[in-house]
Design a protein around this motif. Structure first.
Motif, PDB file in Angstrom:
ATOM      1  N   MET A   1       0.684  -1.329   0.187  1.00  0.00           N
ATOM      2  CA  MET A   1      -0.034   0.324   0.067  1.00  0.00           C
ATOM      3  C   MET A   1       0.701   1.094   0.286  1.00  0.00           C
ATOM      4  O   MET A   1       1.145   1.845   1.187  1.00  0.00           O
ATOM      5  N   PRO A   2       1.243   1.429  -1.312  1.00  0.00           N
ATOM      6  CA  PRO A   2       1.966   2.751  -1.093  1.00  0.00           C
ATOM      7  C   PRO A   2       1.350   4.119  -0.856  1.00  0.00           C
ATOM      8  O   PRO A   2       0.075   4.378  -1.010  1.00  0.00           O
ATOM      9  N   SER A   3       2.650   4.914  -0.477  1.00  0.00           N
ATOM     10  CA  SER A   3       1.798   6.482   0.703  1.00  0.00           C
ATOM     11  C   SER A   3       1.147   7.602  -0.965  1.00  0.00           C
ATOM     12  O   SER A   3       1.933   7.267  -2.053  1.00  0.00           O
ATOM     13  N   ARG A   4      -0.243   7.791  -0.919  1.00  0.00           N
ATOM     14  CA  ARG A   4      -0.580   8.852  -1.524  1.00  0.00           C
ATOM     15  C   ARG A   4       0.016  10.341  -1.659  1.00  0.00           C
ATOM     16  O   ARG A   4       0.535  10.396  -2.444  1.00  0.00           O
ATOM     17  N   ASP A  67      -2.264  10.128   4.154  1.00  0.00           N
ATOM     18  CA  ASP A  67      -2.246   8.429   3.871  1.00  0.00           C
ATOM     19  C   ASP A  67      -3.648   7.955   4.763  1.00  0.00           C
ATOM     20  O   ASP A  67      -3.628   6.974   4.197  1.00  0.00           O
ATOM     21  N   TYR A  68      -3.976   8.220   6.359  1.00  0.00           N
ATOM     22  CA  TYR A  68      -5.306   7.504   6.455  1.00  0.00           C
ATOM     23  C   TYR A  68      -6.762   7.673   5.816  1.00  0.00           C
ATOM     24  O   TYR A  68      -6.987   6.932   5.930  1.00  0.00           O
ATOM     25  N   ARG A 139       4.037  -4.425  10.283  1.00  0.00           N
ATOM     26  CA  ARG A 139       3.053  -5.141  10.989  1.00  0.00           C
ATOM     27  C   ARG A 139       1.993  -5.249   9.268  1.00  0.00           C
ATOM     28  O   ARG A 139       2.178  -6.264   9.329  1.00  0.00           O
ATOM     29  N   PHE A 140       1.548  -4.033   9.363  1.00  0.00           N
ATOM     30  CA  PHE A 140       0.632  -4.194   8.146  1.00  0.00           C
ATOM     31  C   PHE A 140       1.470  -3.802   6.892  1.00  0.00           C
ATOM     32  O   PHE A 140       0.117  -4.041   5.893  1.00  0.00           O
ATOM     33  N   GLY A 141       2.211  -2.957   6.457  1.00  0.00           N
ATOM     34  CA  GLY A 141       2.893  -2.568   5.239  1.00  0.00           C
ATOM     35  C   GLY A 141       2.284  -1.454   4.538  1.00  0.00           C
ATOM     36  O   GLY A 141       2.600  -1.454   3.904  1.00  0.00           O
ATOM     37  N   LEU A 142       1.936  -0.839   5.067  1.00  0.00           N
ATOM     38  CA  LEU A 142       1.415   0.447   5.315  1.00  0.00           C
ATOM     39  C   LEU A 142       2.327   1.441   4.707  1.00  0.00           C
ATOM     40  O   LEU A 142       3.155   1.804   5.132  1.00  0.00           O
TER      41      LEU A 142
END
Length: 166
Positions: A1-4, A67-68, A139-142
């Motif tokens: 999930m790449p950051s915007r 990102d949220y 943990r989530f790969g965010l």
């Protein structure tokens, strides 16, 4: 999930969060040094460091909020929400401490104990919020580009359960 909120694929939120952390920690340390030495210059440094921390923290929060709302999914939402609330709470406490410190009010008005208490509490919130931020990444790969764009990393807890079943 790449950051915007990124430049060239590099997420900006984790890149800028050390700035407010440094300023806010520096504010507390400056006030501690002032308490020990009674040198007003340390109080002034701490005052401006705190406000620089709040301002740069708001910028970091804005990037995190991008990102949220754009990449946080239902699996990550509870941790991301708590991360956001803890860190914004820390900024609110530092802003309250900054208001208390205005015009050297805490130095000359005997409110230094409250000022230090607010700053210590804020840094405790920031520490827990930062730990949750690490959980979101590790943990989530965010905000992480997976090696295989078609494969999103699963949480470590789920990998551990699958390995235990095998």
């Amino acid at each position: 999930m790449p950051s915007r909120a990124s430049i060239g694929g590099h997420p900006l939120h984790p890149a800028v969060v050390p700035v407010p952390i440094g300023f806010l920690l520096g504010a507390l340390l400056g006030n501690i040094v002032f308490t020990v030495t009674d040198i007003l210059a340390w109080y002034d440094v701490a005052f401006w460091a705190a406000w620089a921390g709040v301002a740069s923290g708001l910028f970091a929060a804005l990037l995190g909020f991008v990102d949220y709302v754009t990449v946080v999914g239902p699996r990550e939402r509870p941790a991301a929400t708590m991360h956001m609330l803890l860190n914004v709470g820390a900024l609110v406490l530092f802003a309250a401490a900054g208001m208390l410190a205005m015009d050297r009010g805490a130095a000359e008005g005997g409110e230094l104990g409250w000022l230090l208490t607010l700053q210590v509490a804020a840094l405790a919130l920031l520490a827990v919020g930062g730990w949750l931020g690490g959980e979101l990444v590790y943990r989530f790969g965010l905000a992480v580009h997976p090696a295989d764009p078609d494969r999103v990393p699963e949480p470590a807890a789920e990998r551990g359960q699958e390995e235990a079943r095998a």
